[in-house]
Design a protein around this motif. Structure first.
Motif, PDB file in Angstrom:
ATOM      1  N   GLU A   1       1.395   4.147   1.336  1.00  0.00           N
ATOM      2  CA  GLU A   1       1.039   4.999   2.463  1.00  0.00           C
ATOM      3  C   GLU A   1       2.273   5.757   2.907  1.00  0.00           C
ATOM      4  OE1 GLU A   1      -1.915   3.618   5.199  1.00  0.00           O
ATOM      5  OE2 GLU A   1      -1.286   1.550   4.837  1.00  0.00           O
TER       6      GLU A   1
ATOM      7  N   ARG B   1       0.866  -1.194   0.000  1.00  0.00           N
ATOM      8  CA  ARG B   1       0.000   0.000   0.000  1.00  0.00           C
ATOM      9  C   ARG B   1       0.888   1.224   0.000  1.00  0.00           C
ATOM     10  NH1 ARG B   1      -4.726  -1.506   4.491  1.00  0.00           N
ATOM     11  NH2 ARG B   1      -5.007  -3.660   3.765  1.00  0.00           N
TER      12      ARG B   1
ATOM     13  N   PHE C   1       4.110  -4.652   3.624  1.00  0.00           N
ATOM     14  CA  PHE C   1       3.945  -5.199   4.968  1.00  0.00           C
ATOM     15  C   PHE C   1       3.352  -6.588   4.824  1.00  0.00           C
ATOM     16  CE2 PHE C   1      -0.681  -4.802   5.377  1.00  0.00           C
ATOM     17  CZ  PHE C   1      -0.955  -3.937   4.332  1.00  0.00           C
TER      18      PHE C   1
ATOM     19  N   LYS D   1     -10.075   9.781  11.777  1.00  0.00           N
ATOM     20  CA  LYS D   1      -9.151   9.958  12.902  1.00  0.00           C
ATOM     21  C   LYS D   1      -9.053  11.424  13.323  1.00  0.00           C
ATOM     22  CE  LYS D   1      -7.088   5.591  11.962  1.00  0.00           C
ATOM     23  NZ  LYS D   1      -6.762   4.846  10.767  1.00  0.00           N
TER      24      LYS D   1
ATOM     25  N   GLY E   1       4.930   1.070  12.328  1.00  0.00           N
ATOM     26  CA  GLY E   1       3.736   0.241  12.197  1.00  0.00           C
ATOM     27  C   GLY E   1       2.974   0.432  10.898  1.00  0.00           C
ATOM     28  N   ARG E   2       3.528   1.236   9.984  1.00  0.00           N
ATOM     29  CA  ARG E   2       2.841   1.482   8.705  1.00  0.00           C
ATOM     30  C   ARG E   2       3.900   1.512   7.606  1.00  0.00           C
ATOM     31  NH1 ARG E   2      -2.155   2.803   7.898  1.00  0.00           N
ATOM     32  NH2 ARG E   2      -2.661   3.450  10.003  1.00  0.00           N
ATOM     33  N   TYR E   3       3.828   0.564   6.724  1.00  0.00           N
ATOM     34  CA  TYR E   3       4.859   0.418   5.699  1.00  0.00           C
ATOM     35  C   TYR E   3       4.212   0.263   4.326  1.00  0.00           C
ATOM     36  CZ  TYR E   3       7.060  -0.525  10.098  1.00  0.00           C
ATOM     37  OH  TYR E   3       7.457  -0.409  11.404  1.00  0.00           O
TER      38      TYR E   3
ATOM     39  N   GLU F   1       3.986  -7.014  11.137  1.00  0.00           N
ATOM     40  CA  GLU F   1       4.947  -6.064  11.734  1.00  0.00           C
ATOM     41  C   GLU F   1       4.446  -5.582  13.083  1.00  0.00           C
ATOM     42  OE1 GLU F   1       4.046  -6.082   8.654  1.00  0.00           O
ATOM     43  OE2 GLU F   1       5.847  -5.989   7.404  1.00  0.00           O
ATOM     44  N   ARG F   2       3.146  -5.280  13.152  1.00  0.00           N
ATOM     45  CA  ARG F   2       2.598  -4.769  14.427  1.00  0.00           C
ATOM     46  C   ARG F   2       2.635  -5.865  15.486  1.00  0.00           C
ATOM     47  NH1 ARG F   2      -2.388  -0.911  12.225  1.00  0.00           N
ATOM     48  NH2 ARG F   2      -1.103   0.087  10.620  1.00  0.00           N
TER      49      ARG F   2
ATOM     50  N   ALA G   1      -7.620 -10.376   9.007  1.00  0.00           N
ATOM     51  CA  ALA G   1      -6.221 -10.243   8.606  1.00  0.00           C
ATOM     52  C   ALA G   1      -5.483  -9.571   9.749  1.00  0.00           C
ATOM     53  CB  ALA G   1      -6.109  -9.404   7.346  1.00  0.00           C
ATOM     54  N   LEU G   2      -4.292 -10.062  10.044  1.00  0.00           N
ATOM     55  CA  LEU G   2      -3.510  -9.398  11.085  1.00  0.00           C
ATOM     56  C   LEU G   2      -2.192  -8.914  10.493  1.00  0.00           C
ATOM     57  CD1 LEU G   2      -1.022 -11.358  12.229  1.00  0.00           C
ATOM     58  CD2 LEU G   2      -2.946 -12.599  13.186  1.00  0.00           C
ATOM     59  N   GLY G   3      -1.718  -7.805  11.034  1.00  0.00           N
ATOM     60  CA  GLY G   3      -0.482  -7.193  10.544  1.00  0.00           C
ATOM     61  C   GLY G   3       0.715  -7.779  11.278  1.00  0.00           C
TER      62      GLY G   3
ATOM     63  N   THR H   1      -4.203  -1.026  15.869  1.00  0.00           N
ATOM     64  CA  THR H   1      -5.016  -2.162  15.424  1.00  0.00           C
ATOM     65  C   THR H   1      -4.113  -3.247  14.865  1.00  0.00           C
ATOM     66  OG1 THR H   1      -6.794  -0.654  14.864  1.00  0.00           O
ATOM     67  CG2 THR H   1      -6.955  -2.864  13.983  1.00  0.00           C
ATOM     68  N   VAL H   2      -4.154  -4.399  15.514  1.00  0.00           N
ATOM     69  CA  VAL H   2      -3.271  -5.493  15.114  1.00  0.00           C
ATOM     70  C   VAL H   2      -4.000  -6.440  14.168  1.00  0.00           C
ATOM     71  CG1 VAL H   2      -1.927  -7.456  15.958  1.00  0.00           C
ATOM     72  CG2 VAL H   2      -1.986  -5.325  17.251  1.00  0.00           C
TER      73      VAL H   2
ATOM     74  N   ALA I   1      -7.911  -7.181  12.106  1.00  0.00           N
ATOM     75  CA  ALA I   1      -9.252  -6.713  11.765  1.00  0.00           C
ATOM     76  C   ALA I   1      -9.991  -7.810  11.009  1.00  0.00           C
ATOM     77  CB  ALA I   1      -9.165  -5.457  10.896  1.00  0.00           C
TER      78      ALA I   1
HETATM   79  P1  ATP Z   1      -5.357   1.325   9.341  1.00  0.00           P
HETATM   80  O1  ATP Z   1      -6.614   1.941   9.836  1.00  0.00           O
HETATM   81  O2  ATP Z   1      -4.280   1.149  10.393  1.00  0.00           O
HETATM   82  O3  ATP Z   1      -4.851   1.932   8.059  1.00  0.00           O
HETATM   83  P2  ATP Z   1      -6.625  -0.695   7.744  1.00  0.00           P
HETATM   84  O4  ATP Z   1      -8.070  -0.606   8.075  1.00  0.00           O
HETATM   85  O5  ATP Z   1      -6.145  -0.067   6.494  1.00  0.00           O
HETATM   86  O6  ATP Z   1      -5.740  -0.198   8.972  1.00  0.00           O
HETATM   87  P3  ATP Z   1      -6.831  -3.506   7.182  1.00  0.00           P
HETATM   88  O7  ATP Z   1      -7.006  -3.297   5.728  1.00  0.00           O
HETATM   89  O8  ATP Z   1      -8.007  -3.900   7.999  1.00  0.00           O
HETATM   90  O9  ATP Z   1      -6.145  -2.218   7.819  1.00  0.00           O
HETATM   91  O10 ATP Z   1      -5.618  -4.540   7.419  1.00  0.00           O
HETATM   92  C1  ATP Z   1      -5.550  -5.444   8.514  1.00  0.00           C
HETATM   93  C2  ATP Z   1      -4.320  -5.230   9.330  1.00  0.00           C
HETATM   94  O11 ATP Z   1      -3.154  -5.133   8.527  1.00  0.00           O
HETATM   95  C3  ATP Z   1      -4.305  -3.930  10.127  1.00  0.00           C
HETATM   96  O12 ATP Z   1      -5.030  -4.071  11.300  1.00  0.00           O
HETATM   97  C4  ATP Z   1      -2.828  -3.754  10.405  1.00  0.00           C
HETATM   98  O13 ATP Z   1      -2.416  -4.564  11.487  1.00  0.00           O
HETATM   99  C5  ATP Z   1      -2.206  -4.259   9.141  1.00  0.00           C
HETATM  100  N1  ATP Z   1      -1.858  -3.149   8.227  1.00  0.00           N
HETATM  101  C6  ATP Z   1      -2.679  -2.475   7.387  1.00  0.00           C
HETATM  102  N2  ATP Z   1      -2.002  -1.556   6.683  1.00  0.00           N
HETATM  103  C7  ATP Z   1      -0.700  -1.645   7.083  1.00  0.00           C
HETATM  104  C8  ATP Z   1       0.514  -0.983   6.708  1.00  0.00           C
HETATM  105  N3  ATP Z   1       0.534  -0.030   5.770  1.00  0.00           N
HETATM  106  N4  ATP Z   1       1.664  -1.340   7.334  1.00  0.00           N
HETATM  107  C9  ATP Z   1       1.662  -2.307   8.289  1.00  0.00           C
HETATM  108  N5  ATP Z   1       0.565  -2.984   8.667  1.00  0.00           N
HETATM  109  C10 ATP Z   1      -0.612  -2.657   8.079  1.00  0.00           C
END
Ligand code: ATP
Ligand code: MG
Length: 442
Positions: free
Chosen positions: A120, A118, A130, A215, A125-127, A314-315, A310-312, A285-286, A288
């Protein structure tokens, strides 16, 4: 040297190299997760990283963060096809289920793990690349299976030694219920038009539910008084939601109902959940998950109830580093095998393979050098034993076995074929060694 050759090559921003020992911890975490998923009967799938772009615009929706601004999309220069690096795993999984008719016979419990992409702004915690571990179930309408996903993830946190995960739950009901709520929500938000930020204004008519998820504190304040979707649920949706909660109560799982937990798309329905932690700052959020009964039909398949999470990674890794037990245990070799001379080198390969046949972890010295230098490496590697082979030992098929972290055991000369037996005995009789080397005897 020209300019480009002298430039240092670097990984792409937001895309990380995971190196030892970090990558070993990752592998351990994945092994714990896989054991947990398989303990609930989930089967692995391996799906492409590149998919046709329309899959994501249809599955995730045009008016979402992901599709609006986060996708790595490109045109295949050979055939003009529009392609995208997968930003998540559910869409590809649903595509594969439809393409191969998987859900036609029996319910499917599937899992996958791998990189997602993605675009971003990189931060803790955001890459941009990932990893996710995800599970998807097709063909079961719940709420028993929704609860199963939550029980499975709770067990995973436990197995990783993580205590401070909180579960949030909401219900999105059914499309008709959401349509009525949506109309009231738009009318409510229009009353605050001046206070809405650009994102919220853009989404007001295309995806108003997502505004609840903003947010921005000012938007959160406005949303505090907004109509609550839970108040629009009919009997069937309430039954589903209460049914899910009942299983969680019985299983002793605490949760909060959070009406702001939403997904903006029509095919999501009934239960959604998130596991959050306070230990990771803004990216809390680890994991969702939720139910998406409309997705398979939306992608052209036969209507099929489905849910997943799905769980992240890295987190989760960051949490384990801070609080987890066991993930940090080093995994040194049991034996460092030092040797010098031609015949010794040949016996060393034989000895190493014999030990590995017996399940012993062996680091075979490569690249020559003095015994002194080799013994330094054996120490540095954290091996429990050095096995040393010189000309004398090679001449009669023996080795010197030296315990490196247990002075009392000393050094002895043993026949190469007896080596596995000596080492096995050492690990069986020595609790500390067992623990440090991560196996209960070898
Ligand atoms: P956020 O609100 O943090 O952007 P999201 O709603 O985009 O999350 P989901 O698409 O539900 O996230 O993805 C499930 C999980 O994947 C998230 O809870 C998070 O742990 C992880 N995740 C999502 N985007 C990233 C990212 N860019 N880098 C690292 N982990 C991520
Ligand atoms: Mg996001």
């Amino acid at each position: 040297m020209n300019q480009s050759a002298s430039q240092r090559l670097q990984s792409v921003r937001g895309m990380n190299d995971i190196l030892p020992p970090e990558a070993e911890r990752w592998a351990r975490l994945e092994a714990v997760a896989i054991a947990c998923l398989e303990g609930y009967g989930y089967k692995p799938v391996r799906l492409p990283i590149v998919e046709p772009t329309p899959l994501f615009t249809r599955a995730i929706g045009e008016v979402t963060d992901i599709v609006e601004k986060e996708m790595y999309s490109f045109v295949d220069s050979l055939n003009g096809e529009e392609l995208t690096l997968r930003p998540e795993g559910t869409a590809g999984c649903a595509r594969a289920v439809i393409q191969h008719g998987l859900a036609n016979q029996a319910a499917q419990r599937l899992y996958y793990l791998g990189p997602m992409f993605r675009h971003e702004r990189p931060q803790k915690g955001r890459y941009r690349q990932f990893y996710q571990i995800g599970a998807e179930v097709f063909g079961l309408s719940g709420p028993d299976v929704d609860a199963e996903l939550i029980l499975l993830t709770r067990r995973l946190w436990r197995n990783l030694g993580l205590a401070d995960m909180r579960l949030q739950l909401n219900s999105l009901g059914q499309p008709e219920e959401r349509a009525r709520h949506r109309a009231d929500l738009i009318a409510y938000l229009e009353g605050f038009a001046a206070g809405l930020d650009e994102d919220a204004r853009r989404r007001l008519h295309s995806n108003p539910l997502r505004i609840l998820d903003s947010k921005n504190p000012q938007i959160q304040e406005i949303c505090a008084g907004a109509p609550c979707l839970l108040d629009y649920l009919g009997a069937e949706s309430l039954d589903h939601f209460v049914g899910l909660q009942r299983i969680l109560w019985d299983a002793g799982i605490e949760f909060d109902v959070n009406p702001r937990l939403v997904r903006g798309l029509d095919y999501y329905n009934h239960g959604v959940f998130e596991w959050v932690t306070d230990s990771l700052g803004a990216q809390g959020t680890v994991c969702a998950g939720g139910r998406y009964d409309g997705l398979v039909a939306q992608l052209g398949g036969k209507p099929t109830p489905a849910c997943g999470f799905a769980l992240g990674v890295e987190r989760l890794m960051a949490l384990c580093a801070a609080h987890g037990g066991g993930m940090d245990a080093p995994s040194p070799p049991d034996v460092y095998l030092a040797h010098q001379g031609g015949a010794a080198g040949r016996l060393a390969v034989y000895a190493a393979e014999t030990l590995r046949d017996a399940g012993v972890k062996v680091l075979l010295h490569c690249g020559g050098g003095s015994f002194k230098a080799q013994m330094k490496k054996a120490d540095g590697a954290g091996a429990a034993f050095a096995v040393i082979i010189g000309d004398d030992e090679a001449a009669d098929d023996t080795v010197q076995l030296k315990a490196l972290r247990d002075a009392a055991s000393g050094q002895r000369r043993v026949r190469v074929d007896a080596l596995p037996g000596f080492i096995r005995e050492y690990f069986f009789n020595n609790d500390t060694a067992k623990k440090e080397n991560g196996h209960g005897g070898i």
